[in-house]
Design an enzyme around this catalytic site. Structure first.
Site, PDB file in Angstrom:
ATOM      1  CD  GLU A 125      -2.847  -1.150   2.505  1.00 10.04           C
ATOM      2  OE1 GLU A 125      -2.688  -0.274   3.411  1.00 10.04           O
ATOM      3  OE2 GLU A 125      -3.490  -2.301   2.634  1.00 10.04           O
ATOM      4  N   GLY A 129       4.922  -0.501   2.694  1.00 11.43           N
ATOM      5  CA  GLY A 129       5.738  -1.172   1.488  1.00 11.43           C
ATOM      6  C   GLY A 129       6.584  -2.203   1.989  1.00 11.43           C
ATOM      7  CD  GLU A 163       8.223 -11.047  -6.837  1.00 12.48           C
ATOM      8  OE1 GLU A 163       8.528 -11.945  -6.338  1.00 12.48           O
ATOM      9  OE2 GLU A 163       7.674 -10.794  -7.809  1.00 12.48           O
TER      10      GLU A 163
HETATM   11  N1  CAA Z   1       7.441 -17.722   6.130  1.00 11.37           N
HETATM   12  C1  CAA Z   1       6.585 -17.952   7.260  1.00 11.37           C
HETATM   13  N2  CAA Z   1       6.014 -17.070   7.965  1.00 11.37           N
HETATM   14  C2  CAA Z   1       6.665 -15.930   8.222  1.00 11.37           C
HETATM   15  C3  CAA Z   1       7.540 -15.464   7.526  1.00 11.37           C
HETATM   16  C4  CAA Z   1       8.327 -16.540   6.487  1.00 11.37           C
HETATM   17  N3  CAA Z   1       9.021 -16.315   5.534  1.00 11.37           N
HETATM   18  N4  CAA Z   1       8.267 -14.519   7.726  1.00 11.37           N
HETATM   19  C5  CAA Z   1       7.442 -13.663   8.709  1.00 11.37           C
HETATM   20  N5  CAA Z   1       6.393 -14.794   9.157  1.00 11.37           N
HETATM   21  C6  CAA Z   1       5.483 -14.868  10.297  1.00 11.37           C
HETATM   22  C7  CAA Z   1       6.197 -14.641  11.359  1.00 11.37           C
HETATM   23  O1  CAA Z   1       6.667 -15.921  11.792  1.00 11.37           O
HETATM   24  C8  CAA Z   1       5.445 -14.039  12.367  1.00 11.37           C
HETATM   25  O2  CAA Z   1       4.298 -14.957  12.989  1.00 11.37           O
HETATM   26  P1  CAA Z   1       3.751 -15.058  14.313  1.00 11.37           P
HETATM   27  O3  CAA Z   1       2.861 -13.841  14.504  1.00 11.37           O
HETATM   28  O4  CAA Z   1       3.013 -16.222  14.220  1.00 11.37           O
HETATM   29  O5  CAA Z   1       4.802 -15.060  15.020  1.00 11.37           O
HETATM   30  C9  CAA Z   1       4.486 -12.910  11.235  1.00 11.37           C
HETATM   31  O6  CAA Z   1       4.768 -13.495  10.105  1.00 11.37           O
HETATM   32  C10 CAA Z   1       5.268 -11.520  11.274  1.00 11.37           C
HETATM   33  O7  CAA Z   1       6.565 -11.893  11.129  1.00 11.37           O
HETATM   34  P2  CAA Z   1       7.616 -10.690  11.614  1.00 11.37           P
HETATM   35  O8  CAA Z   1       7.347 -10.055  13.007  1.00 11.37           O
HETATM   36  O9  CAA Z   1       9.142 -11.089  11.360  1.00 11.37           O
HETATM   37  O10 CAA Z   1       7.271  -9.686  10.287  1.00 11.37           O
HETATM   38  P3  CAA Z   1       7.493  -8.035  10.182  1.00 11.37           P
HETATM   39  O11 CAA Z   1       6.657  -6.968  10.341  1.00 11.37           O
HETATM   40  O12 CAA Z   1       8.901  -7.681  11.051  1.00 11.37           O
HETATM   41  O13 CAA Z   1       8.188  -8.022   8.593  1.00 11.37           O
HETATM   42  C11 CAA Z   1       9.461  -8.425   6.729  1.00 11.37           C
HETATM   43  C12 CAA Z   1       9.098  -9.240   7.864  1.00 11.37           C
HETATM   44  C13 CAA Z   1      10.219  -9.641   6.147  1.00 11.37           C
HETATM   45  C14 CAA Z   1      10.096  -7.174   6.720  1.00 11.37           C
HETATM   46  C15 CAA Z   1       8.290  -8.415   5.596  1.00 11.37           C
HETATM   47  O14 CAA Z   1       7.318  -7.421   5.887  1.00 11.37           O
HETATM   48  C16 CAA Z   1       8.678  -8.397   4.135  1.00 11.37           C
HETATM   49  O15 CAA Z   1       9.063  -9.155   3.675  1.00 11.37           O
HETATM   50  N6  CAA Z   1       8.486  -7.023   3.861  1.00 11.37           N
HETATM   51  C17 CAA Z   1       8.731  -6.905   2.433  1.00 11.37           C
HETATM   52  C18 CAA Z   1       7.437  -6.939   1.567  1.00 11.37           C
HETATM   53  C19 CAA Z   1       7.541  -7.205   0.303  1.00 11.37           C
HETATM   54  O16 CAA Z   1       8.241  -7.964  -0.194  1.00 11.37           O
HETATM   55  N7  CAA Z   1       6.685  -6.265  -0.618  1.00 11.37           N
HETATM   56  C20 CAA Z   1       6.758  -6.768  -2.102  1.00 11.37           C
HETATM   57  C21 CAA Z   1       5.358  -6.878  -2.565  1.00 11.37           C
HETATM   58  S1  CAA Z   1       5.067  -7.525  -4.112  1.00 11.37           S
HETATM   59  C22 CAA Z   1       5.445  -6.303  -5.049  1.00 11.37           C
HETATM   60  O17 CAA Z   1       6.711  -5.828  -5.104  1.00 11.37           O
HETATM   61  C23 CAA Z   1       4.698  -5.794  -6.254  1.00 11.37           C
HETATM   62  C24 CAA Z   1       4.355  -6.681  -7.265  1.00 11.37           C
HETATM   63  O18 CAA Z   1       3.464  -6.707  -7.743  1.00 11.37           O
HETATM   64  C25 CAA Z   1       5.568  -7.514  -8.064  1.00 11.37           C
END
Ligand code: CAA
Length: 388
Positions: free
Chosen positions: A127, A131, A365
């Site tokens: 959003e 991001g 991504e």
């Molecule tokens: N697999 C399974 N579960 C996962 C996981 C994974 N890889 N990563 C996190 N989780 C789970 C955690 O275990 C946790 O679960 P519980 O609440 O049950 O404990 C929950 O998810 C929250 O995890 P975090 O506290 O680690 O989450 P966070 O808020 O700190 O965020 C982050 C982690 C890795 C930074 C994540 O927010 C992230 O990947 N951000 C980037 C987002 C992204 O890639 N966006 C791009 C979207 S697509 C795009 O670009 C557009 C397009 O159309 C191409």
């Protein structure tokens, strides 16, 4: 690609993809880059070549391939056109939530259309203000009898303007953070679903990246992914772990495609009475670029194989391959523009498009800063579990 490391099916897949890329994508790449229009004729050709559902299980009409098969195809397409590479790969990103999190009924309902190339699919996580911090999204989904009512705006929705389906993530339980997020398959005809602003982009210009407006959008409760609330964030994260090697493969394809062009150009270009490629300084650049590309390709394929093996922790290697391959692509495509000299900076030659297309691979991504965060978190977790 060292052929002995791949199955005959994968080698055939690479050949089929390369032929399609060379005969259909390369000749149309510049046209759609300028027009900034979705290349429907290419999508039709991909469909006719039977490649639309490479990653979808055979029982739903796909080729039953894994992430490695997907990466092989994406690399070949991107070698000819980075935009057409992602126009294809984003369907995997959009359909992985259904594959990893959908019920049997949802898989039966949605996957065959995607596998047949009849339905394109997008992925709606980001959003305007959520991001990198995807968990801070505010798009809301409230239950009302047999439907969920969605309100909010999704940003950076690749494919959104042309996709029949969109896997949208929204908050079903405010105050619970990531555990309050759920995933939905939203069909484009759903009342209250509207495609908004089209971004005017630096690269990958043939694939539309748009805003999606959800205004009282009434989605059947049957389309709640997995049939249970609160699983959406995990499904999104598992999806990104599976999809990031596809971006990395796009980067490898772009780097390889740029190197191919630079070698051809410098061989023909004469300066100081000899071909530019005969200078040792240029040859050493080729050697460094080819080594970096091969290292990236092998890391992408190791990540893909790890995912396909069903390994439990795939986040680290997936993030590593995305980080490494996309940084290689940016460096290689920039160096290749340099090798074309002044001509490289002009649109008469295809090389500058490779540099423009490569840039986004370091951003979408998950930015490469987020990939480093994912890698570091996993390293620290592994170290902690080894010492306990
Ligand atoms: N697999 C399974 N579960 C996962 C996981 C994974 N890889 N990563 C996190 N989780 C789970 C955690 O275990 C946790 O679960 P519980 O609440 O049950 O404990 C929950 O998810 C929250 O995890 P975090 O506290 O680690 O989450 P966070 O808020 O700190 O965020 C982050 C982690 C890795 C930074 C994540 O927010 C992230 O990947 N951000 C980037 C987002 C992204 O890639 N966006 C791009 C979207 S697509 C795009 O670009 C557009 C397009 O159309 C191409």
């Amino acid at each position: 690609m060292i052929e002995e490391l791949y199955t005959p099916k994968q080698i055939e897949l690479r050949g089929r993809s390369r032929e399609l890329a060379e005969t259909t994508m390369r000749p149309l790449a510049a046209k759609y880059d300028v027009a900034q229009e979705y290349p429907w004729e290419v999508q039709k050709a991909v469909k006719e070549a039977g490649l639309s559902g490479v990653w979808i299980p055979e029982e739903y009409g796909g080729l039953g391939g894994g992430v490695l098969d997907l990466c092989i195809v994406v690399e070949e397409f991107s070698r000819a056109c980075g935009g057409m590479g992602v126009a294809f790969a984003v369907n995997a990103l959009g359909s992985f939530p259904i594959i990893v999190g959908g019920t049997d009924e949802q898989q039966e309902r949605f996957l065959p259309g995607i596998a047949a190339g009849e339905k394109l699919v997008a992925f709606g996580l980001s959003e305007g203000k959520a991001g990198s911090d995807a968990g801070s999204m505010i798009t809301r989904a409230e239950r009302d009898g047999d439907v969920y009512v969605l309100n909010g705006e999704k940003k950076w929705n690749t494919n959104g303007a042309v996709a029949s389906l969109n896997t949208i993530f929204a908050v079903t339980e405010p105050g619970r953070g990531a555990r309050g997020i759920s995933g939905f398959v939203v069909e484009k005809e759903t009342p209250g679903y509207r495609v908004g602003k089209h971004e005017d982009k630096m690269g990958i210009r043939c694939v539309p990246v748009v805003e999606i407006h959800l205004e009282g959008c009434r989605v059947p409760a049957d389309n709640l992914l997995g049939g249970k609330e609160g699983r959406g964030f995990k499904h999104a994260m598992i999806t990104l772990d599976r999809a990031r090697p596809g971006v990395a493969a796009q980067a490898v394809g772009l780097a390889q495609g740029a190197l191919d062009l630079a070698m051809e150009y410098t061989h023909e270009r004469q300066q100081f009475g000899q071909s530019v490629s005969s200078f040792q300084g240029v040859q050493w650049m080729f050697a460094d670029m080819a080594t970096q590309i091969e290292a990236a390709r092998q890391l992408v394929h190791t990540a893909a194989r790890t995912i396909d093996s069903g390994h439990k922790n795939i986040s680290k290697v997936s993030a590593m391959c995305k980080l490494f391959a996309t940084d290689v692509a940016m460096k290689v495509t920039t160096d290749c523009v340099q090798l074309f000299g002044g001509y490289g900076y002009c649109k008469d030659y295809p090389i500058e498009k490779y540099m423009r297309d490569a840039k986004i691979t370091q951003i979408y991504e998950g930015t490469n800063q987020i990939q480093r965060l994912v890698i570091a978190r996993n390293l620290l977790r592994e170290a902690a579990s080894e010492s306990s």
